[in-house]
Design a protein around this motif. Structure first.
Motif, mmCIF file in Angstrom:
data_model
loop_
_atom_site.group_PDB
_atom_site.id
_atom_site.type_symbol
_atom_site.label_atom_id
_atom_site.label_comp_id
_atom_site.label_asym_id
_atom_site.label_seq_id
_atom_site.Cartn_x
_atom_site.Cartn_y
_atom_site.Cartn_z
ATOM 1 N N ALA A 1 13.150 -2.827 -5.911
ATOM 2 C CA ALA A 1 12.516 -1.574 -6.324
ATOM 3 C C ALA A 1 12.294 -0.655 -5.126
ATOM 4 N N GLY A 2 11.785 -1.242 -4.038
ATOM 5 C CA GLY A 2 11.521 -0.452 -2.841
ATOM 6 C C GLY A 2 12.816 0.074 -2.211
ATOM 7 N N ARG A 3 13.812 -0.811 -2.131
ATOM 8 C CA ARG A 3 15.078 -0.404 -1.520
ATOM 9 C C ARG A 3 15.736 0.726 -2.301
ATOM 10 N N ILE B 1 5.276 2.812 -7.803
ATOM 11 C CA ILE B 1 6.288 2.091 -7.017
ATOM 12 C C ILE B 1 5.682 0.817 -6.429
ATOM 13 N N ALA B 2 4.465 0.941 -5.917
ATOM 14 C CA ALA B 2 3.805 -0.215 -5.290
ATOM 15 C C ALA B 2 3.591 -1.335 -6.309
ATOM 16 N N SER C 1 9.035 -0.459 0.335
ATOM 17 C CA SER C 1 9.421 -1.344 1.430
ATOM 18 C C SER C 1 10.855 -1.823 1.220
ATOM 19 N N GLU C 2 11.405 -2.390 2.280
ATOM 20 C CA GLU C 2 12.760 -2.964 2.200
ATOM 21 C C GLU C 2 12.725 -4.373 1.606
ATOM 22 N N GLN D 1 0.841 -1.199 0.000
ATOM 23 C CA GLN D 1 0.000 0.000 0.000
ATOM 24 C C GLN D 1 0.877 1.250 0.000
ATOM 25 N N VAL D 2 0.531 2.181 -0.873
ATOM 26 C CA VAL D 2 1.236 3.463 -0.950
ATOM 27 C C VAL D 2 1.394 4.039 0.459
ATOM 28 N N ARG D 3 2.635 4.319 0.836
ATOM 29 C CA ARG D 3 2.974 4.754 2.201
ATOM 30 C C ARG D 3 2.054 5.863 2.732
#
Lengths: 458, 458
Positions: B198-200, B215-216, B193-194, B166-168
């Motif tokens: 992509a998230g990192r 991004i999600a 997310s970590e 979920q979008v932060r």
């Protein structure tokens, strides 16, 4: 209706609009003895219509004391009921499968209403009778906000102004309910407010008072009593409120008949009692007439166990001790239950009519901890898809208990319950449960003794 | 079904479970030309099943490209649909009266589903086909949370693990949706997310990134592509998603027939397009066959006007430019719409199938400001009792506009719309509207030019 369904596994038993009940059912007409009278707190004599006239229109006062078995539902009320009634009765196939029980579980779902609970069944009726009597404004109190939402919706249907005093702590913590009341056109004040003598007195003593339901009732009643065009509306406890809710049970009777089932066990959660009575009373009529013989079981929170641990005595309906005295199961009007999430069940007393029925031995009662209830609520959401309000998770916990008993014994009992509302605005409670931070506290004998010490001498 | 209703004013047109559609309808089979193919972003050649196999099970890939007119709905899916389908069709008598219009307004209400929107219609189907293919886990992204909720519920029915990015910003601002996903048993991560490369990468550049839908999507797709037992699920845009939603329109056709009405105007809100297509495509079939001739009108937000102001071109489905290229009406995949409350309509593109139908001249489109939409939403809540989600207030604004036009001309047109969800978890948006702090911004020609500048060259 069910043509074509034979042999098929039905999940949702619906009725046509033409099958909405045309009459409310008054259980008092069928009881072996009448419930004890409500007393004036000054004279200790039974109250008369004149005592109640400043707060309620005569049509509702008449319904409060009627001995007629049925009261016709006005067309204008039926017309609003059509927005969501008849409500569906579901067979909980997926929950049954998850439990591995031979029991057949049915739930009557009132969350399809505009406010998301059973409350509009009486809110619409009360708004109608007030509008018909020339009233222009209704006042009420609300805690978590369910009742205030229902009354705001109902007032919008009859061009009444709705003014709600919401307990300050809830007003600040639950902005969504406040916004829903405003979306329906209601006016909402945090309580205590500067608008009433009662509110100003509290604020003078404590400018940061979080408020209480008792204070909010005092404020709403004060405004209603002072203005000719304004009356007061209550969302549970009283006979006329329970009467209006009987559409739930009348529909459920029709729906079960369509699938050829008769309930062996009926369970409902009880706070003030209107949801429980709404489902149970029409079935109690059938039981008293010998047409069926269900066990009828009220489920209350362990944190506020009026039926299972309270005394049966005359007590005030409000915390401040301003109302007439009602004979009921009570923990004492100054009892303050733990702040459990089922706000709708945190009432120190029980409807006098349900209390009387309980004394007559026609229903039984159990108390459940909120952790057990939320466990049942989560299980229900994952199988049946509806996230229940905290209040009906109590009934679901009792359903699960009964269904697991059937698994032991092999009995294919028919269990019926009322799922009186959804939990869309109560997700914080689920968060607490899922995070493992939900607490349960059993009341000790000392707690109970202290609570009952403040009972009035009658 | 309607026996006994003749001469009576029906409000809620219900169907039996036996009338749930048994087939989904594929509009592509009836169009005068096929929609342009989806292209591989590297080769610019049409994508084949092998390109999509890492993300979707073969049954869904086949539905994505099928030219068959109908696809049978599996019994297992029908069995879950029964928890809320058929959904009710309402005649909006009270709204009509408030508007003083001779028009007859009908709304098909999908808010009765477990997630409170139309999304479970496809979530259940996708979960079923994945489970049948031996998949153990589904990943997806969610913005405001509607789609994540629907997929979490669906996965619970088929014993799949559901993992949602979920979008932060939404994760922090809308805790109720997150809790609902968890109540249904879903696992939810704030994005970035970590857990993914992509998230990192995003967090390395900006440890406090609020995230984005783009991004999600990248995170959910990355995890699905890396694990044999894991696939990805999308909640709109694609052909198979629109296909699953056609149960809405098929039921509405039956329901209108029961009261003897035929729509003159059909309006639906469009974000990715699945709600609009779900209602409109079965009626478009009837129109193409000459059996009725409704005007079919898509309603989009003025802040994200893909059909009315976008270009028809090949573009990426995601912000990051990782997906295949789809020919659609788009504002450019790096267009970031204003943060309006109708989060479900903030998509830079439009479903390729709806885009194609629009190019063929079979539907029309209008854009509405969110203030006009919320005014219609509040009017609707006060008359009809349902607080709509921000997305369908766009359709309601178009209904009100059409009904007031009928008032001018005296035409008793039949207007049909899809009320695709309730707004119980969107009350903050109503708060903004009622407080007068809601803003509207029209897109300038410069905005549009800048947005389209990033389109890929095909």
């Amino acid at each position: 209706m069910l043509a074509g369904m034979s042999g098929e596994r039905i999940t949702k038993i619906t009725l046509d609009e033409s099958e909405i009940p045309r009459r409310w059912y008054n259980v008092a007409a069928d009881l072996p003895s009448p419930p004890p009278p409500v007393l004036h707190p000054g004279t200790l004599q039974p109250v008369g219509p004149a005592d109640l006239a400043p707060l309620f229109p005569m049509a509702l006062i008449e319904q409060e004391v009627t001995t007629e078995r049925y009261v016709d539902i006005p067309d204008e009320v039926l017309d609003v009921y059509r927005l969501w009634r008849p409500s569906p009765l579901f067979r909980a196939h997926r929950l049954e499968r998850a439990l591995g029980t031979p029991a057949r579980i049915y739930y009557k779902y009132e969350g399809v209403s505009p406010a998301g609970s059973h409350k509009p069944n009486t809110a619409v009726a009360q708004a109608y009778y007030n509008a018909a009597a020339g009233v222009r404004r209704l006042t009420t109190e609300t805690g978590a906000g369910q009742w205030g939402t229902a009354l705001a919706f109902a007032c919008a249907q009859f061009d009444l102004t709705c003014e709600v005093w919401q307990v300050r702590a809830s007003y600040d913590q639950k902005p969504y309910r406040k916004l829903m009341i405003e979306t329906f056109g209601g006016v909402i004040h945090p309580s205590p407010s500067e608008l009433t003598a009662a509110g100003r007195a509290v604020l003078a003593a404590d400018p940061h008072s979080p408020g209480s339901l008792g204070i909010a009732i005092s404020e709403a009643v004060e405004i209603a009593a002072q203005h000719e065009d304004t009356k007061y509306a209550l969302g549970s406890v009283l006979n006329h409120v329970l009467l209006h809710q009987t559409v739930i049970g009348e529909e459920a009777l029709l729906q079960l008949a369509k699938v050829g089932d008769t309930p062996d066990v009926i369970v409902g959660c009880t706070g003030g009692g209107s949801n429980f009575a709404g489902l149970a009373f029409p079935f109690l009529r059938e039981k008293l007439a010998g047409r069926m013989d269900p066990v009828i079981r009220a489920v209350e929170p362990a944190a506020c166990p009026t039926l299972t641990k309270g005394v049966y005595a005359y007590d005030f309906g409000d915390t401040a001790g301003m109302t007439p005295l009602m004979k009921m199961h009570t923990l004492g009007h100054d009892f303050v239950p733990d702040p459990i999430h089922a706000g709708g069940l945190r009432y120190h007393g029980m409807s006098p009519l349900i209390s009387h029925v309980y004394e007559l031995g026609l229903i039984e009662a159990v108390a459940k901890s909120q952790s057990e209830c939320f466990a049942a609520g989560v299980r229900f959401a994952r199988t049946e898809g509806i996230v229940p309000a905290p209040e009906p998770t109590h009934a679901l916990a009792a359903c699960v208990e009964e269904a697991l008993r059937c698994k032991e014994t092999g009995e294919p009992k028919v269990i019926l319950t009322a799922l009186c509302g959804h939990g869309h605005l109560d997700m914080a409670a689920y968060g607490s449960y899922l995070a493992g931070t939900m607490t349960d506290r059993e009341l000790s004998p000392e707690d109970l003794k202290a609570a009952a010490a403040g009972l009035p001498v009658v």
